[in-house]
Enzyme design. Structure first.
Site, PDB file in Angstrom:
ATOM      1  N   ASP A  57      46.340 114.831  -3.700  1.00  0.00           N
ATOM      2  CA  ASP A  57      45.326 113.779  -3.588  1.00  0.00           C
ATOM      3  C   ASP A  57      45.234 112.954  -4.869  1.00  0.00           C
ATOM      4  OD1 ASP A  57      44.863 114.896  -1.188  1.00  0.00           O
ATOM      5  OD2 ASP A  57      42.797 115.549  -1.600  1.00  0.00           O
ATOM      6  N   ASP A  61      45.540 109.031  -5.177  1.00  0.00           N
ATOM      7  CA  ASP A  61      44.438 108.227  -5.713  1.00  0.00           C
ATOM      8  C   ASP A  61      44.905 107.336  -6.856  1.00  0.00           C
ATOM      9  OD1 ASP A  61      42.822 109.429  -3.912  1.00  0.00           O
ATOM     10  OD2 ASP A  61      41.859 110.798  -5.334  1.00  0.00           O
ATOM     11  N   GLU A 134      53.162 112.242  30.128  1.00  0.00           N
ATOM     12  CA  GLU A 134      52.321 112.098  28.935  1.00  0.00           C
ATOM     13  C   GLU A 134      50.907 112.559  29.235  1.00  0.00           C
ATOM     14  OE1 GLU A 134      52.376 107.874  28.245  1.00  0.00           O
ATOM     15  OE2 GLU A 134      54.571 107.805  28.182  1.00  0.00           O
ATOM     16  N   LYS A 136      46.989 112.044  29.617  1.00  0.00           N
ATOM     17  CA  LYS A 136      46.142 110.878  29.866  1.00  0.00           C
ATOM     18  C   LYS A 136      44.960 111.002  28.908  1.00  0.00           C
ATOM     19  CE  LYS A 136      43.741 108.315  33.506  1.00  0.00           C
ATOM     20  NZ  LYS A 136      42.700 107.886  32.612  1.00  0.00           N
ATOM     21  N   ASP A 138      41.602 110.456  26.936  1.00  0.00           N
ATOM     22  CA  ASP A 138      40.273 110.042  27.377  1.00  0.00           C
ATOM     23  C   ASP A 138      39.573 109.269  26.268  1.00  0.00           C
ATOM     24  OD1 ASP A 138      38.092 109.739  28.929  1.00  0.00           O
ATOM     25  OD2 ASP A 138      37.384 111.801  28.758  1.00  0.00           O
ATOM     26  N   TYR A 244      51.202 104.368  23.281  1.00  0.00           N
ATOM     27  CA  TYR A 244      51.949 104.925  24.410  1.00  0.00           C
ATOM     28  C   TYR A 244      52.747 103.930  25.237  1.00  0.00           C
ATOM     29  CZ  TYR A 244      47.434 103.942  26.727  1.00  0.00           C
ATOM     30  OH  TYR A 244      46.289 103.370  27.170  1.00  0.00           O
ATOM     31  N   LYS A 331      44.900 113.315  37.713  1.00  0.00           N
ATOM     32  CA  LYS A 331      43.688 113.602  36.941  1.00  0.00           C
ATOM     33  C   LYS A 331      43.286 115.064  37.048  1.00  0.00           C
ATOM     34  CE  LYS A 331      40.668 110.117  37.534  1.00  0.00           C
ATOM     35  NZ  LYS A 331      39.712 109.183  36.953  1.00  0.00           N
ATOM     36  N   CYS A 421       1.553 120.272  21.663  1.00  0.00           N
ATOM     37  CA  CYS A 421       2.788 120.903  21.193  1.00  0.00           C
ATOM     38  C   CYS A 421       2.850 122.373  21.636  1.00  0.00           C
ATOM     39  CB  CYS A 421       2.830 120.797  19.673  1.00  0.00           C
ATOM     40  SG  CYS A 421       4.137 121.780  18.936  1.00  0.00           S
ATOM     41  N   CYS A 424       2.252 124.585  18.356  1.00  0.00           N
ATOM     42  CA  CYS A 424       1.030 124.624  17.540  1.00  0.00           C
ATOM     43  C   CYS A 424      -0.192 124.048  18.234  1.00  0.00           C
ATOM     44  CB  CYS A 424       1.257 123.898  16.219  1.00  0.00           C
ATOM     45  SG  CYS A 424       1.323 122.106  16.390  1.00  0.00           S
ATOM     46  N   CYS A 437       5.425 115.994  18.038  1.00  0.00           N
ATOM     47  CA  CYS A 437       4.251 116.781  17.692  1.00  0.00           C
ATOM     48  C   CYS A 437       3.663 116.167  16.428  1.00  0.00           C
ATOM     49  CB  CYS A 437       4.663 118.229  17.417  1.00  0.00           C
ATOM     50  SG  CYS A 437       3.468 119.133  16.432  1.00  0.00           S
ATOM     51  N   CYS A 443       2.707 122.696  11.774  1.00  0.00           N
ATOM     52  CA  CYS A 443       3.224 123.263  13.021  1.00  0.00           C
ATOM     53  C   CYS A 443       4.262 124.336  12.692  1.00  0.00           C
ATOM     54  CB  CYS A 443       3.859 122.143  13.847  1.00  0.00           C
ATOM     55  SG  CYS A 443       4.785 122.719  15.275  1.00  0.00           S
TER      56      CYS A 443
HETATM   57  S1  IVH Z   1      49.778 103.585  30.489  1.00  0.00           S
HETATM   58  C1  IVH Z   1      50.162  99.769  32.932  1.00  0.00           C
HETATM   59  N1  IVH Z   1      49.558 105.899  29.417  1.00  0.00           N
HETATM   60  O1  IVH Z   1      44.183 105.332  31.310  1.00  0.00           O
HETATM   61  C2  IVH Z   1      49.843 101.153  32.618  1.00  0.00           C
HETATM   62  N2  IVH Z   1      47.574 104.760  30.030  1.00  0.00           N
HETATM   63  O2  IVH Z   1      43.056 104.106  34.108  1.00  0.00           O
HETATM   64  C3  IVH Z   1      49.313 101.205  31.271  1.00  0.00           C
HETATM   65  N3  IVH Z   1      45.526 105.984  29.490  1.00  0.00           N
HETATM   66  O3  IVH Z   1      43.273 102.026  30.828  1.00  0.00           O
HETATM   67  C4  IVH Z   1      48.636 102.429  30.965  1.00  0.00           C
HETATM   68  N4  IVH Z   1      46.513 107.725  28.598  1.00  0.00           N
HETATM   69  O4  IVH Z   1      43.382 103.519  28.806  1.00  0.00           O
HETATM   70  C5  IVH Z   1      48.905 104.861  29.931  1.00  0.00           C
HETATM   71  N5  IVH Z   1      49.517 107.974  28.417  1.00  0.00           N
HETATM   72  C6  IVH Z   1      48.881 106.934  28.930  1.00  0.00           C
HETATM   73  C7  IVH Z   1      47.474 106.880  28.989  1.00  0.00           C
HETATM   74  C8  IVH Z   1      46.855 105.775  29.562  1.00  0.00           C
HETATM   75  C9  IVH Z   1      45.352 107.169  28.893  1.00  0.00           C
HETATM   76  C10 IVH Z   1      44.401 105.189  29.971  1.00  0.00           C
HETATM   77  C11 IVH Z   1      44.451 103.740  29.682  1.00  0.00           C
HETATM   78  C12 IVH Z   1      44.155 103.082  30.978  1.00  0.00           C
HETATM   79  C13 IVH Z   1      43.593 104.168  31.801  1.00  0.00           C
HETATM   80  C14 IVH Z   1      44.016 103.944  33.209  1.00  0.00           C
END
Ligand code: IVH
Length: 679
Positions: A57, A61, A134, A136, A138, A244, A331, A421, A424, A437, A443
């Site tokens: 580090d 820095d 891949e 998905k 969230d 991605y 999903k 409360c 108390c 409270c 309390c």
């Molecule tokens: S590809 C045209 N790859 O899922 C396709 N999307 O409901 C482009 N998402 O809005 C998307 N992981 O935010 C792709 N490995 C992945 C993803 C991914 C998450 C999301 C993305 C998209 C939503 C689809």
């Protein structure tokens, strides 16, 4: 990412002659800046993307500081320098911006049949295919636009055609490259902004400590952060962007594997769980595997995605109006289950806030037994319709606090917060959507918490006064108000269970030592609503204790990070019972000390407004600096404004207002020379 060849800064030892404050020419400065930027970029990459730093580090820095210094001295800062990651000036609002390529969504299902049906449609059109599979993610989707290898724009996915421009915010995210090495002329990348689970937990911990509402899950936290108007707030939050997809490029790419390979080579963070499988069977197996391992991953995923590997095949498949025909998301089932509400308890927190806690008949949700779920307040309970006896769907959101998602069958009626409360019996008052409270330190529910908090390391730091000792002191009636702590004697303690002569003496000594405390720690310890460690430090930096005790809400609002609500709360605290407690603490010899602020009053009585950004400073830094010297910095122009500082990308409204009120304008150069440099 490849290591920049022949760069003396990339690995230690750093070449000594670039270290000092030697006189250099502007050309030498440019050369040095380039090498230092490459080095800092490389080490950022090793740290934030590869998770495998190669220098200490301290070395990093030193490189960073040197870069910042040379950039500043020669005025050679630019937006793609790694020193800009701290966040620029706040925006008035997010601008809309059209996507370069329409951002479609994914066709998806939780059902295996539908996944297989997708594969059949693919094979009917293009024959057998390999799938790139891949996670998905969230989070939320962003488009990153690079021209000649420099990040030009970052846009969130809006309706698919137009989104919000969040470039300044995403520049602060370390896993987003600001410059690409050996980059194609044009590159448009799609990725997902995420908050890693560990960073999310830590952020929520800090928020709760300051009395702020925690985020419900990492996705909400990421979405809220990306839409922040102040990039320096974003810079302090743990975000990552996983890349991605390549949406457009001048480079040659013929398949998803090549695209991901190129992204990786260019320095993007790409996921390590992706792979190539042959046929839909491989995809289904992949889904089962990741479903089993989802809790081990560092970030939240809500399914898996299969993409046809070959770009030729993709082109033949095309897209519908909403989604490509070459990709499909399988999903995961939500982490939810049903159970019955056994009752609703009400908890009293350290600051007196009442929260309903839903007591559930225990249920196993995805391997974890859930028997309680928390609600924010009465309003949420009513909106959901939760009451005793109701049948509810519960969810483990973001691996954190279980939540009630929905009421499936009504219970015995509606839930109401008690009028007094539960701990108390003091009156309960409602402020906005929350109930409090009014018993304060009187309390017991709060007293225990308040004492523990007062004694904690960031506050008075009284070693040996943990939860159990505090409980004993409270239960035995020795401490019924915070200041009584300082009346405790060795004899008092020695008589208690768990204490001997030595431990009693030690604790009394510790309590005695805590009388010498910094003002910031003292304020933290008072447990004023909305005032955690960070805000306490800001208050302590701008006023001494007497100033704070006398300040009204208006005075307090001038402190950085203190808005109207916080200002009211702090002023109210000192005016009310809190002021008496402070007085009693001082009478007993507690001596909170302020830091030297190094300020002056040269700008006393002058009022400034900023529009646009001033190179090299965040808005917060500028405000701090001017306020330290007595100026008043406000956010809109009025007839009381003396100067409008006009930086880069200034907004029209403020300029117009300044014109109207005859307010003097200072351009960036005038501001630097006539104001900043005179301080
Ligand atoms: S590809 C045209 N790859 O899922 C396709 N999307 O409901 C482009 N998402 O809005 C998307 N992981 O935010 C792709 N490995 C992945 C993803 C991914 C998450 C999301 C993305 C998209 C939503 C689809």
């Amino acid at each position: 990412m490849k290591k920049p060849d022949d760069n003396p800064y990339v690995e230690p030892p750093i070449r000594a002659e670039f270290d000092g404050t030697d006189e250099i020419t502007e050309d030498e400065a440019r050369e040095q800046i380039e090498l230092l930027r490459e080095a800092v970029e490389y080490h950022d990459y090793r740290y934030y993307v590869e998770n495998d730093p190669v220098v200490a580090d301290k070395t990093y820095d030193a490189l960073y500081d040197r870069l910042e210094k040379v950039e500043d001295e020669f005025g050679l800062v630019d937006q793609s320098s790694p020193t800009r990651r701290v966040g620029g000036a706040p925006l008035d609002e997010l601008e809309s911006r059209e996507h370069v390529v329409e951002m479609l969504s994914l066709d998806s299902s939780e059902e295996e049949d539908e996944v297989r049906a997708f594969d059949e449609r693919v094979r009917e059109t293009v024959g057998e295919v390999d799938y790139h599979v891949e996670p998905k993610f969230d989070g939320l989707s962003v488009e990153l636009v690079y021209d000649d290898g420099v990040l030009e724009a970052a846009v969130t996915r809006g309706d698919g055609v137009v989104g919000d421009e969040v470039t300044a915010n995403l520049r602060t995210v370390r896993s987003v490259p600001l410059r690409l090495r050996e980059a194609p002329e044009r590159l448009v990348v799609r990725g997902e902004v995420l908050m890693p689970k560990d960073g999310f937990q830590e952020l929520n911990r800090r928020r709760v400590e300051r009395g702020d509402e925690p985020f419900a899950n990492p996705r909400n936290a990421a979405a809220g952060t990306v839409r922040q108007l102040d990039p320096s707030v974003v810079a302090d939050r743990p975000l990552d962007v996983y890349a991605y997809d390549i949406m457009e490029t001048t480079a040659e790419v013929g398949s998803q594997s090549e695209a991901v390979g190129l992204l990786e080579e260019l320095g993007f963070l790409v996921d390590e769980e992706s792979r190539l499988v042959d046929g839909i069977g491989g995809f289904v197996e992949y889904r089962d595997e990741l479903l089993g391992r989802r809790d081990e991953l560092g970030y939240e995923i809500d399914g898996v995605v299969a993409k046809v590997e070959s770009f030729d095949a993709r082109e033949r498949l095309g897209s519908t109006a909403t989604h490509p025909r070459w990709a499909f998301a399988y999903k995961f089932p939500a982490k939810t289950d049903e159970t019955r509400v056994a009752g609703i308890a009400v908890q009293v927190g350290r600051t007196g806030k009442l929260t309903p806690v839903v007591l559930l008949e225990p249920v196993d949700v995805d391997g974890v037994t859930i028997s309680r779920a928390s609600l924010h307040n009465e309003k949420q309970a009513r909106e959901l319709g939760v009451s005793e006896g109701a049948r509810v769907e519960v969810e483990r959101a973001g691996d954190v606090i279980p939540q009630v998602k929905e009421v499936i069958e009504d219970g015995d009626g509606s839930f109401r917060m008690p009028e007094s409360c539960p701990a108390c019996g003091s009156e309960v008052v409602q402020e906005d959507e929350h109930h409090y409270c009014t018993g304060g330190v009187g309390c017991p529910a709060q007293l225990q918490g308040r004492l523990e908090h007062y004694a904690s390391r960031d506050a008075a730091d009284i070693e040996g006064m943990g939860e159990e000792v505090v409980a004993t002191l409270v239960d035995e009636g020795l401490v019924s108000e915070l200041p009584h702590l300082y009346d405790l004697t060795v004899d008092d303690l020695r008589a208690l269970k768990g204490f001997g002569g030595k431990s009693a003496r030690k604790l009394v000594e510790e309590i005695e030592e805590s009388k010498e405390v910094s003002l910031a720690s003292f304020l933290t310890g008072l447990g004023i609503r909305h005032v955690g460690k960070e805000r306490a430090a800001r208050l302590a930096d701008s006023m001494d204790l007497d100033g704070l005790r006398e300040a009204d809400a208006n005075d307090l609002r001038r402190v950085e990070d203190v808005g109207p609500e916080v200002a009211e709360t702090v002023a109210g605290f000192f005016e009310g019972r809190g002021g008496t407690v402070v007085e009693e603490l001082l009478e007993r010899g507690v001596e909170p000390e302020s830091k030297e602020t190094g300020g002056s009053d040269v700008l006393e009585g002058q009022s400034f407004v900023f529009t646009g950004s001033v190179e090299g400073y965040t808005r917060r830094e500028l405000t701090d600096e001017l306020e330290r010297h007595g100026a008043n910095v406000t956010s809109s122009v009025s007839s009381a404004t003396d100067y409008l500082v006009v930086g880069e990308n200034a907004g029209d409204t403020k300029l117009k207002d300044a014109q109207e009120h005859g307010v003097e304008k200072l351009d960036e150069k005038e501001f630097r020379e006539d104001v900043l440099e005179t301080l």
